[in-house]
Scaffold this motif. Sequence first.
Motif, PDB file in Angstrom:
ATOM      1  N   ASN A 178       0.811  -1.206   0.000  1.00  0.00           N
ATOM      2  CA  ASN A 178       0.000   0.000   0.000  1.00  0.00           C
ATOM      3  C   ASN A 178       0.845   1.256   0.000  1.00  0.00           C
ATOM      4  O   ASN A 178       0.595   2.198   0.755  1.00  0.00           O
ATOM      5  CB  ASN A 178      -0.902   0.030   1.232  1.00  0.00           C
ATOM      6  N   SER A 179       1.851   1.248  -0.846  1.00  0.00           N
ATOM      7  CA  SER A 179       2.762   2.382  -0.846  1.00  0.00           C
ATOM      8  C   SER A 179       3.447   2.461  -2.201  1.00  0.00           C
ATOM      9  O   SER A 179       3.664   1.439  -2.844  1.00  0.00           O
ATOM     10  CB  SER A 179       3.799   2.199   0.256  1.00  0.00           C
ATOM     11  N   SER A 180       3.781   3.641  -2.624  1.00  0.00           N
ATOM     12  CA  SER A 180       4.485   3.780  -3.891  1.00  0.00           C
ATOM     13  C   SER A 180       5.982   3.578  -3.672  1.00  0.00           C
ATOM     14  O   SER A 180       6.761   3.587  -4.602  1.00  0.00           O
ATOM     15  CB  SER A 180       4.226   5.150  -4.501  1.00  0.00           C
ATOM     16  N   GLN A 181       6.355   3.421  -2.409  1.00  0.00           N
ATOM     17  CA  GLN A 181       7.756   3.150  -2.124  1.00  0.00           C
ATOM     18  C   GLN A 181       7.872   1.716  -1.632  1.00  0.00           C
ATOM     19  O   GLN A 181       7.326   1.365  -0.587  1.00  0.00           O
ATOM     20  CB  GLN A 181       8.266   4.133  -1.078  1.00  0.00           C
ATOM     21  N   VAL A 182       8.559   0.882  -2.401  1.00  0.00           N
ATOM     22  CA  VAL A 182       8.589  -0.539  -2.057  1.00  0.00           C
ATOM     23  C   VAL A 182       9.991  -0.999  -1.690  1.00  0.00           C
ATOM     24  O   VAL A 182      10.987  -0.407  -2.094  1.00  0.00           O
ATOM     25  CB  VAL A 182       8.089  -1.402  -3.242  1.00  0.00           C
ATOM     26  N   LYS A 183      10.022  -2.049  -0.887  1.00  0.00           N
ATOM     27  CA  LYS A 183      11.304  -2.627  -0.482  1.00  0.00           C
ATOM     28  C   LYS A 183      11.365  -4.055  -1.014  1.00  0.00           C
ATOM     29  O   LYS A 183      10.527  -4.885  -0.686  1.00  0.00           O
ATOM     30  CB  LYS A 183      11.381  -2.646   1.051  1.00  0.00           C
ATOM     31  N   LEU A 184      12.331  -4.322  -1.870  1.00  0.00           N
ATOM     32  CA  LEU A 184      12.467  -5.660  -2.431  1.00  0.00           C
ATOM     33  C   LEU A 184      12.813  -6.643  -1.309  1.00  0.00           C
ATOM     34  O   LEU A 184      13.743  -6.410  -0.547  1.00  0.00           O
ATOM     35  CB  LEU A 184      13.571  -5.689  -3.502  1.00  0.00           C
ATOM     36  N   PRO A 185      12.071  -7.743  -1.236  1.00  0.00           N
ATOM     37  CA  PRO A 185      12.275  -8.676  -0.132  1.00  0.00           C
ATOM     38  C   PRO A 185      13.383  -9.685  -0.398  1.00  0.00           C
ATOM     39  O   PRO A 185      13.543 -10.623   0.377  1.00  0.00           O
ATOM     40  CB  PRO A 185      10.920  -9.377  -0.035  1.00  0.00           C
ATOM     41  N   MET A 186      14.118  -9.518  -1.480  1.00  0.00           N
ATOM     42  CA  MET A 186      15.131 -10.532  -1.801  1.00  0.00           C
ATOM     43  C   MET A 186      16.213  -9.953  -2.695  1.00  0.00           C
ATOM     44  O   MET A 186      16.117  -8.821  -3.160  1.00  0.00           O
ATOM     45  CB  MET A 186      14.457 -11.706  -2.511  1.00  0.00           C
ATOM     46  N   THR A 187      17.240 -10.743  -2.937  1.00  0.00           N
ATOM     47  CA  THR A 187      18.350 -10.315  -3.781  1.00  0.00           C
ATOM     48  C   THR A 187      17.927 -10.310  -5.252  1.00  0.00           C
ATOM     49  O   THR A 187      16.929 -10.900  -5.631  1.00  0.00           O
ATOM     50  CB  THR A 187      19.538 -11.275  -3.651  1.00  0.00           C
ATOM     51  N   ARG A 188      18.734  -9.658  -6.080  1.00  0.00           N
ATOM     52  CA  ARG A 188      18.497  -9.647  -7.521  1.00  0.00           C
ATOM     53  C   ARG A 188      18.504 -11.066  -8.059  1.00  0.00           C
ATOM     54  O   ARG A 188      17.734 -11.419  -8.943  1.00  0.00           O
ATOM     55  CB  ARG A 188      19.609  -8.871  -8.231  1.00  0.00           C
ATOM     56  N   LYS A 189      19.403 -11.856  -7.549  1.00  0.00           N
ATOM     57  CA  LYS A 189      19.535 -13.235  -8.025  1.00  0.00           C
ATOM     58  C   LYS A 189      18.243 -14.016  -7.757  1.00  0.00           C
ATOM     59  O   LYS A 189      17.720 -14.682  -8.654  1.00  0.00           O
ATOM     60  CB  LYS A 189      20.716 -13.893  -7.301  1.00  0.00           C
ATOM     61  N   ASP A 190      17.722 -13.901  -6.539  1.00  0.00           N
ATOM     62  CA  ASP A 190      16.481 -14.614  -6.214  1.00  0.00           C
ATOM     63  C   ASP A 190      15.313 -14.059  -6.997  1.00  0.00           C
ATOM     64  O   ASP A 190      14.485 -14.809  -7.518  1.00  0.00           O
ATOM     65  CB  ASP A 190      16.192 -14.523  -4.710  1.00  0.00           C
ATOM     66  N   LEU A 191      15.251 -12.737  -7.107  1.00  0.00           N
ATOM     67  CA  LEU A 191      14.168 -12.129  -7.851  1.00  0.00           C
ATOM     68  C   LEU A 191      14.206 -12.594  -9.304  1.00  0.00           C
ATOM     69  O   LEU A 191      13.183 -12.946  -9.894  1.00  0.00           O
ATOM     70  CB  LEU A 191      14.263 -10.604  -7.777  1.00  0.00           C
ATOM     71  N   ALA A 192      15.421 -12.617  -9.854  1.00  0.00           N
ATOM     72  CA  ALA A 192      15.591 -13.056 -11.241  1.00  0.00           C
ATOM     73  C   ALA A 192      15.057 -14.475 -11.401  1.00  0.00           C
ATOM     74  O   ALA A 192      14.289 -14.766 -12.321  1.00  0.00           O
ATOM     75  CB  ALA A 192      17.059 -12.987 -11.640  1.00  0.00           C
TER      76      ALA A 192
END
Lengths: 234, 234
Positions: A178-192
């Motif tokens: 619920n926000s326009s500012q988000v925090k990625l919950p994981m590394t780039r590798k995991d997200l990828a």
Amino acid sequence: MTDNGHCGHGKETTEMQKMCISIVPIFNHLEPSEMNEIVKHTNSVSHPRGHTIYHEGDTSDGLYIVHKGRVKIYRLSENGKEQLVRILEPGDFTGELSLFNETVHDAYAEAMGKVELCVMNRDDFQSFLVKYPAISLKVLGEFSNRLAKTEKQAARIAMETTDTRIAMYLADLSEEENSSQVKLPMTRKDLASHIGTSPETISRKLTEFEEAGWIRQLSQREIEILDMDALLLV
Amino acid sequence: MTDNGHCGHGKETTEMQKMCISIVPIFNHLEPSEMNEIVKHTNSVSHPRGHTIYHEGDTSDGLYIVHKGRVKIYRLSENGKEQLVRILEPGDFTGELSLFNETVHDAYAEAMGKVELCVMNRDDFQSFLVKYPAISLKVLGEFSNRLAKTEKQAARIAMETTDTRIAMYLADLSEEENSSQVKLPMTRKDLASHIGTSPETISRKLTEFEEAGWIRQLSQREIEILDMDALLLV
DNA sequence: GCGAAAACTTGACGGGGGTCAAGGTTTCAT
DNA sequence: ATGAAACCTTGACCCCCGTCAAGTTTTCGC
């Protein structure tokens, strides 16, 4: 890696187990006396960062409920590449796949930080399902959510371009938080691995998005979304 | 497209409905008297080839059980491309996603040929779940199967090359049919959308596989697998 | 059975994005 | 606090495969 030097087993902290049960959606609607009955059938377990909670190929040992910390569920492909299936937050559970068909786990569960779990064995859980049908309905609801989410995910990976998948991931995250500012919950590798691309491509696309003025990268893990509509148009 | 010129509604054939219930795994374990009770709460519906059974965006109207024929479940992506989610055979059911959370359908269901369905409304189904907990366990088992299958599918599309995905699809089919000679249950176009590629690529890869001596294409839809091991090594 | 519509095959082309590599930055255990 | 390990970014390369097109075969309603 020490095997389970950090894994406390046993019932030393019933208080903690009670809390554990009371925060899970599938149990927290029960009467206090019923919860107590369930608490008696759970064990608390703790795992350190990076520790594997169960392996692919393990036979099912029960239902794992996350109390504190986060757990990463992933698979390995033929050639050894890992795909992140999902991340469990406190209140989430896993182990279900093998709870209903007597099969082995087909994924890995790994502690992303220090994690505390409550574990219930398969037979106990099944008898609770029969005894309290309301639990089944909750579990069915949870399953149906996960199924919808996973099918959507599969469809995206199959049909959308990489740009769109990344944009949609950000959009989902923004909606959840619920926000326009988000925090990625994981590394780039995991997200990828989660959205079916490579870490390098994620870096590049995020830079592109920033240059187009659609997002701002506040730090490696924090992103502010400036123009969601433009973002979703590819 | 005529709306429901071919759709027979009503209870004219209770015999058919009874058969319908008795072939579904989630119900066929019940006592005859219990099945009769359930039959009373279903309606038979028939759809002609190509007819849409429900639309994305429809509000849930219940549980659909396939009696005869096959049903294709698919999604549409942003840009209008379709992805085949799965195919229902007689005895399979759908509509569940919206049965447990009051949401709208997020996929389409289309008759692949003439199809006969039994339909039960949401509230009736939920009360049967509470009345006969054994049904819940069956549905949970079914869900957990589908979840496992869908997660596996997502992982494949995300991590494997196109060759591998096609090879694995053939392998799965061969295992299901217990035969080295398999019959593709759908067109190239649908198969392509299912495994995340294009019809042209499927044609080309199958030709490659044949030239390598791993398969033989007996007809457009029938394939004999000559060397499964080689096939799965890419 | 016949003709139209759908499905399939093959070719040519181009770009998206995966991979390898090297250098900079953040995280974390001690 | 500090060094090592993990993580992230940017560049260069190039190949896989999606797309468009045209011709052939199969399917299906009548």
